[in-house]
Scaffold this active site. Structure first.
Site, mmCIF file in Angstrom:
data_model
loop_
_atom_site.group_PDB
_atom_site.id
_atom_site.type_symbol
_atom_site.label_atom_id
_atom_site.label_comp_id
_atom_site.label_asym_id
_atom_site.label_seq_id
_atom_site.Cartn_x
_atom_site.Cartn_y
_atom_site.Cartn_z
ATOM 1 N N ARG A 75 5.154 5.598 -1.414
ATOM 2 C CA ARG A 75 3.942 5.752 -0.610
ATOM 3 C C ARG A 75 4.059 4.852 0.620
ATOM 4 O O ARG A 75 4.116 3.638 0.498
ATOM 5 C CB ARG A 75 2.713 5.355 -1.431
ATOM 6 C CG ARG A 75 1.446 5.329 -0.622
ATOM 7 C CD ARG A 75 0.230 4.896 -1.434
ATOM 8 N NE ARG A 75 -0.897 4.838 -0.529
ATOM 9 C CZ ARG A 75 -1.734 3.812 -0.395
ATOM 10 N NH1 ARG A 75 -1.604 2.753 -1.162
ATOM 11 N NH2 ARG A 75 -2.693 3.836 0.472
ATOM 12 N N HIS A 119 -3.664 3.338 7.387
ATOM 13 C CA HIS A 119 -3.655 2.062 6.658
ATOM 14 C C HIS A 119 -3.868 0.963 7.702
ATOM 15 O O HIS A 119 -3.040 0.072 7.864
ATOM 16 C CB HIS A 119 -2.349 1.902 5.870
ATOM 17 C CG HIS A 119 -2.423 0.921 4.731
ATOM 18 N ND1 HIS A 119 -2.047 1.241 3.438
ATOM 19 C CD2 HIS A 119 -2.829 -0.355 4.675
ATOM 20 C CE1 HIS A 119 -2.201 0.182 2.654
ATOM 21 N NE2 HIS A 119 -2.678 -0.810 3.382
ATOM 22 N N GLU A 164 -8.529 2.615 1.625
ATOM 23 C CA GLU A 164 -9.541 1.585 1.391
ATOM 24 C C GLU A 164 -10.641 1.512 2.448
ATOM 25 O O GLU A 164 -10.717 0.560 3.240
ATOM 26 C CB GLU A 164 -8.864 0.215 1.242
ATOM 27 C CG GLU A 164 -7.860 0.161 0.113
ATOM 28 C CD GLU A 164 -7.366 -1.256 -0.202
ATOM 29 O OE1 GLU A 164 -7.593 -2.158 0.618
ATOM 30 O OE2 GLU A 164 -6.778 -1.446 -1.274
ATOM 31 N N ASN A 297 -6.892 1.910 -5.941
ATOM 32 C CA ASN A 297 -6.229 0.608 -5.755
ATOM 33 C C ASN A 297 -6.990 -0.418 -6.581
ATOM 34 O O ASN A 297 -8.221 -0.537 -6.450
ATOM 35 C CB ASN A 297 -6.247 0.173 -4.290
ATOM 36 C CG ASN A 297 -5.304 1.002 -3.429
ATOM 37 O OD1 ASN A 297 -4.608 1.901 -3.933
ATOM 38 N ND2 ASN A 297 -5.273 0.714 -2.145
ATOM 39 N N TYR A 299 -6.711 -4.513 -8.133
ATOM 40 C CA TYR A 299 -6.021 -5.800 -8.237
ATOM 41 C C TYR A 299 -6.698 -6.752 -9.204
ATOM 42 O O TYR A 299 -6.044 -7.461 -9.951
ATOM 43 C CB TYR A 299 -5.943 -6.471 -6.850
ATOM 44 C CG TYR A 299 -4.990 -5.751 -5.926
ATOM 45 C CD1 TYR A 299 -3.640 -6.087 -5.917
ATOM 46 C CD2 TYR A 299 -5.419 -4.726 -5.100
ATOM 47 C CE1 TYR A 299 -2.749 -5.425 -5.089
ATOM 48 C CE2 TYR A 299 -4.537 -4.052 -4.275
ATOM 49 C CZ TYR A 299 -3.197 -4.408 -4.274
ATOM 50 O OH TYR A 299 -2.317 -3.741 -3.462
ATOM 51 N N GLU A 359 -2.146 1.610 -5.632
ATOM 52 C CA GLU A 359 -1.726 0.218 -5.418
ATOM 53 C C GLU A 359 -2.149 -0.618 -6.615
ATOM 54 O O GLU A 359 -3.272 -0.482 -7.103
ATOM 55 C CB GLU A 359 -2.390 -0.420 -4.181
ATOM 56 C CG GLU A 359 -1.809 -0.026 -2.865
ATOM 57 C CD GLU A 359 -2.529 -0.682 -1.684
ATOM 58 O OE1 GLU A 359 -2.997 -1.824 -1.819
ATOM 59 O OE2 GLU A 359 -2.610 -0.033 -0.644
#
Ligand code: FCB
Length: 454
Positions: A75, A119, A164, A297, A299, A359
């Site tokens: 990606r 992005h 995002e 995504n 984290y 991600e």
């Protein structure tokens, strides 16, 4: 051992401004990040993406390394100012050629390309006209998407419109941490709306130009739990989930903006009670265009606590850290269970056709490469835990089709500059030497085995 299903897409991810460098090469226009990085104090180490990983010139070697590691999909993102240096109008063929060569080398290496169209490197020329605060930027995005999909759409069959929207809007226009570095609620909510609109406008255009392709959007999620059972903390968690997650998820799935959040923002004076002023009739139908997948995504999570300060000053709500946390160098808690719960929640509450984890990764104080090795045991464990969580979510019914490690390379981590290393491959910025870390070798072995230890 817990297995990922056959056909699972094992990938790695990067983005243009974070790795390419060569910001003046081949007619590329200026981006908002080139401009932002020049502001004193904008990045932790005063750096920029001007050189980064020099990937623009080294992409062939990088693709070869990916192939050697057995990575099945890559990606990457396309830099809008390489393709349209002024944001709209004249196309720069040399910019498009770079991505065409990249895609060809990926395909030759047997690696599936996934292209993200935005992005964060907006052409500065569009920012000069107001950037995402303006509806015309959404229209310019759709025109840009058409140009790229027309050129690459015969070979790229998975497209991500926007990466995002929370970061593009609130982090950049309200918290001021990312380009263009503004701090203004109404502008941030206008930007959020136009970013979502840009996605909705681009989906049919990409489908037309890239027949048979799948198209989706990537949202970033931080699940929130309350720090205590107090009504105030429970409300802080609701608000945090609303501003970070539901504000974007709901409109993409046809639910418009969440009513509780419209009320919160109106109460704080960010928007009128009638809602986001920029939201016009028909916008919500455009934004809710059925997508082929949702990119997730993830984290970390948030533990939200209400403070005795006015809501407008405590937004996002104060975050507390658990008592004995394992924190990455970003200060983020390692919480793989959060990924499992998130994927299940999205599956059960929103019913996406398909999910990709686009991600997931972690930054650690990696040692320098020695004898061709970099030992990064915490990243190995992070990867194992989150792959196992993904596999468990699939067992629970979530339609997760792939996982993309963030990141393939150590890179320019936005306002943190080069102080944070997220790569599974170490980059020596002085020499540009790449060294696969232990986590890259672990990932290679997991791909071969089709799963990880539970
Ligand atoms: C995400 C971004 C990505 C990278 C990681 C750490 O929010 O999409 O570019 O910065 O965080």
């Amino acid at each position: 051992m817990i297995h990922l299903p056959p056909g699972f897409v094992w990938g790695a991810a990067t983005s243009s401004y974070q790795i390419e460098g060569s910001v003046d090469a081949d007619g590329r226009g200026e981006s908002i990040w080139d401009r932002f990085c020049k502001k004193p104090g904008a990045t932790a180490d005063g750096s920029s993406g001007a050189v980064a990983c020099d990937h623009y010139r080294r992409y062939r070697d990088d693709v070869a390394l990916m192939r050697d590691l057995g990575i099945k999909a890559y990606r990457f993102s396309v830099a809008w100012p390489r393709v349209l240096p002024r944001g709209r109008g004249a196309v720069n063929p040399l910019g498009l050629d770079f991505y065409s060569r990249l895609v060809d080398s990926l395909l030759e290496a047997g690696i599936t390309p996934l292209a993200t169209l935005y992005h964060w490197d907006l052409p500065q020329a569009l920012q000069d006209e107001g950037g995402w605060a303006e509806r015309s930027t959404a229209q310019a995005f759709a025109a840009y998407a058409e140009v790229v999909a027309r050129r690459l759409g015969d070979r790229v069959k998975t497209w991500i419109t926007i990466n995002e929207p929370w970061c593009v809007s609130l982090l950049s226009h309200q918290l001021g941490k990312h380009a263009p570095g503004l701090r203004h609620w109404p502008t941030a909510l206008a930007a959020a709306h136009h970013v979502l609109l840009a996605h909705g406008l681009a989906v049919p255009v990409i489908r037309r130009e890239s027949p048979g392709a799948e198209v989706g959007i990537t949202l970033n999620f931080e699940p929130a739990v309350a720090a205590s059972p107090s009504a105030a903390d429970l409300d802080a968690a609701r608000h945090s989930d609303g501003s970070f997650n539901r504000w974007f998820l709901d409109p993409v799935f046809g639910r418009r903006y969440p009513a509780d959040m419209v009320a919160d923002y109106a109460k704080a004076g960010h928007i009128p009670e009638s809602g986001v002023p920029q939201a016009k009739d028909g916008d919500f139908a455009t934004i809710a265009v059925p997508a082929d997948f949702l990119g997730v995504n993830y984290y970390t999570r948030k533990i939200a606590r209400s403070d005795s300060v006015p809501e407008a000053e405590n937004d996002p709500p104060t975050v507390v850290l658990p008592p004995a946390p394992e924190l990455t160098t970003m200060g983020w808690e390692v919480y793989p269970e959060g990924l499992y719960r998130l994927l299940c929640r999205i599956h059960f509450e929103y019913g996406p056709r398909k999910l990709y984890v686009t991600e997931n990764g972690s930054a650690w104080p990696d040692p320098a490469a020695a004898h061709g090795r970099v030992h990064d045991p915490q990243r190995v464990e992070y990867l194992r835990g989150h792959l196992a969580a993904t596999a468990r979510a699939i067992q629970a019914g979530a339609p997760v089709a792939g996982y993309f490690a963030w990141s393939f390379l150590d890179n320019f981590e936005w306002e943190r500059g080069y102080t944070q290393r997220f790569g599974i491959v170490h980059v020596d910025y002085a020499t540009q030497v790449r060294t696969p870390k232990d986590s890259a070798l672990y990932y290679r072995d997991a791909i071969r085995a089709g799963g990880v230890e539970e």
